[in-house]
Design a protein around this motif. Structure first.
Motif, mmCIF file in Angstrom:
data_model
loop_
_atom_site.group_PDB
_atom_site.id
_atom_site.type_symbol
_atom_site.label_atom_id
_atom_site.label_comp_id
_atom_site.label_asym_id
_atom_site.label_seq_id
_atom_site.Cartn_x
_atom_site.Cartn_y
_atom_site.Cartn_z
ATOM 1 N N VAL A 17 1.032 -1.477 0.114
ATOM 2 C CA VAL A 17 0.412 0.023 0.031
ATOM 3 C C VAL A 17 0.927 1.472 -0.137
ATOM 4 N N TRP A 18 1.910 0.909 1.176
ATOM 5 C CA TRP A 18 2.894 1.881 0.872
ATOM 6 C C TRP A 18 3.367 3.069 -0.464
ATOM 7 N N PHE A 19 3.750 1.439 -0.913
ATOM 8 C CA PHE A 19 4.737 1.109 -2.163
ATOM 9 C C PHE A 19 3.826 1.571 -3.600
ATOM 10 N N ALA A 20 3.007 1.130 -3.840
ATOM 11 C CA ALA A 20 1.875 1.821 -4.314
ATOM 12 C C ALA A 20 1.468 3.296 -4.438
ATOM 13 N N ASN A 21 1.573 4.019 -3.156
ATOM 14 C CA ASN A 21 0.252 4.728 -3.036
ATOM 15 C C ASN A 21 2.220 6.135 -3.663
ATOM 16 N N GLY A 22 3.284 5.563 -2.759
ATOM 17 C CA GLY A 22 4.728 5.918 -2.717
ATOM 18 C C GLY A 22 4.602 6.491 -4.549
ATOM 19 N N LEU A 23 4.729 6.056 -5.350
ATOM 20 C CA LEU A 23 5.665 5.382 -6.547
ATOM 21 C C LEU A 23 4.565 5.813 -7.948
ATOM 22 N N TYR A 24 3.800 4.757 -7.702
ATOM 23 C CA TYR A 24 2.699 4.742 -8.825
ATOM 24 C C TYR A 24 1.615 6.621 -8.293
ATOM 25 N N CYS A 25 1.710 7.226 -7.181
ATOM 26 C CA CYS A 25 0.183 8.116 -7.185
ATOM 27 C C CYS A 25 1.159 9.205 -6.973
ATOM 28 N N LYS A 26 2.263 9.323 -6.985
ATOM 29 C CA LYS A 26 2.653 10.689 -6.080
ATOM 30 C C LYS A 26 4.452 10.760 -6.887
ATOM 31 N N VAL A 27 4.936 9.814 -6.771
ATOM 32 C CA VAL A 27 6.203 9.791 -8.231
ATOM 33 C C VAL A 27 6.250 9.538 -9.428
ATOM 34 N N LEU A 28 5.430 9.014 -10.232
ATOM 35 C CA LEU A 28 4.436 8.727 -11.082
ATOM 36 C C LEU A 28 3.986 9.832 -11.264
ATOM 37 N N ASN A 29 2.976 10.243 -10.627
ATOM 38 C CA ASN A 29 2.185 11.574 -10.641
ATOM 39 C C ASN A 29 1.078 10.670 -11.703
ATOM 40 N N LEU A 30 0.776 9.386 -11.287
ATOM 41 C CA LEU A 30 -0.558 8.847 -12.702
ATOM 42 C C LEU A 30 -1.768 9.073 -11.905
ATOM 43 N N VAL A 31 -1.941 10.062 -10.251
ATOM 44 C CA VAL A 31 -3.245 9.990 -9.951
ATOM 45 C C VAL A 31 -2.849 11.455 -9.582
ATOM 46 N N PRO A 32 -3.359 12.369 -10.411
ATOM 47 C CA PRO A 32 -2.982 13.557 -9.727
ATOM 48 C C PRO A 32 -3.954 14.366 -9.313
ATOM 49 N N ARG A 33 -4.796 13.492 -8.358
ATOM 50 C CA ARG A 33 -5.867 14.735 -6.890
ATOM 51 C C ARG A 33 -4.323 14.471 -6.843
ATOM 52 N N HIS A 34 -3.726 13.782 -5.637
ATOM 53 C CA HIS A 34 -2.882 13.226 -5.157
ATOM 54 C C HIS A 34 -1.489 15.217 -4.489
ATOM 55 N N GLN A 35 -0.735 15.104 -5.679
ATOM 56 C CA GLN A 35 -0.598 16.995 -6.109
ATOM 57 C C GLN A 35 -1.204 17.953 -6.187
ATOM 58 N N LYS A 36 -3.279 17.392 -6.790
ATOM 59 C CA LYS A 36 -4.144 19.011 -5.782
ATOM 60 C C LYS A 36 -4.273 18.670 -5.022
ATOM 61 N N ILE A 37 -4.754 18.185 -4.154
ATOM 62 C CA ILE A 37 -4.148 17.007 -2.288
ATOM 63 C C ILE A 37 -2.908 18.355 -1.783
ATOM 64 N N VAL A 38 -2.218 18.199 -1.803
ATOM 65 C CA VAL A 38 -0.370 18.515 -1.376
ATOM 66 C C VAL A 38 -0.764 19.988 -2.055
ATOM 67 N N SER A 39 -0.947 20.142 -3.351
ATOM 68 C CA SER A 39 -1.229 22.160 -3.454
ATOM 69 C C SER A 39 -2.080 22.691 -2.599
ATOM 70 N N ILE A 40 -3.043 22.394 -2.115
ATOM 71 C CA ILE A 40 -4.560 22.784 -1.344
ATOM 72 C C ILE A 40 -3.403 22.771 0.105
ATOM 73 N N ILE A 41 -3.049 22.115 0.466
ATOM 74 C CA ILE A 41 -2.870 22.201 1.935
ATOM 75 C C ILE A 41 -0.790 22.937 2.514
ATOM 76 N N LEU A 42 -0.153 22.286 1.387
ATOM 77 C CA LEU A 42 0.725 22.715 1.393
ATOM 78 C C LEU A 42 0.975 24.645 0.495
#
Length: 131
Positions: A17-42
Motif C-alpha cells: 500500500v505504501w509502495f503503490a501510493n508512493g510510486l504510482y500515485c505520487k512519484v509517477l503522478n499517475l493519480v494527479p489528485r494527490h498533487q492537487k491535495i498537496v497543493s491545497i494543503i501546502l
C-alpha cells in the motif's frame, strides 16, 4: 492461517500500500489528485516537488516495513502519519478524496490492521520476522 503466515501476508500487504501510493500515485503522478491535495494543503508553488518527496518517503516506508527494523517504532510512525495525513485531507480537501468523508473510515481500518499486525500477529510481538 497461522499467525506467522498472517503476519507475513499483512506485512507485505501494508508495505505494498505504501509502495503503490508512493510510486504510482505520487512519484509517477499517475493519480494527479494527490498533487492537487498537496497543493491545497501546502501551497501551489512547490506542490510538484513536495508530492514527489512525499512519494519517495512512502517508498522508504515500504522498505522499512519489509526490513523489520525497529518494527514497533515503524508501526507507531505509520499510525501517526496516516492519522495526520488523513485528518488534514479531510479538513482541507475532502472533495478530492477517493471516498470523500468515508476516507477516514478506511484510514482507521488501515491503522487497525497495522496495529494488529504488530501487536497481535507478530511472532515476536514487536519484531517482524519474515522467513
Amino acid at each position: 492461517m497461522r499467525n506467522s503466515s498472517l503476519h507475513t501476508f499483512l506485512t507485505y500487504s501494508i508495505a505494498f500500500v505504501w509502495f503503490a501510493n508512493g510510486l504510482y500515485c505520487k512519484v509517477l503522478n499517475l493519480v494527479p489528485r494527490h498533487q492537487k491535495i498537496v497543493s491545497i494543503i501546502l501551497g501551489d508553488q512547490y506542490a510538484g516537488v513536495l508530492t514527489l518527496l512525499i512519494g519517495l518517503a512512502e517508498i522508504i516506508m515500504a522498505i522499512w516495513i519489509v526490513s523489520g527494523f525497529k518494527s514497533r517504532l515503524n508501526c507507531i510512525v505509520q499510525i501517526i502519519v496516516i492519522a495526520m495525513m488523513n485528518s488534514l485531507e479531510l479538513l482541507f480537501a475532502p472533495h478530492l478524496l477517493l471516498w470523500g468523508h468515508w476516507n477516514i473510515l478506511y484510514a482507521l481500518i488501515f491503522i487497525l490492521i497495522i496495529y494488529s499486525n504488530e501487536y497481535y500477529f507478530s511472532k515476536n510481538k514487536g519484531h517482524v520476522r519474515i522467513s
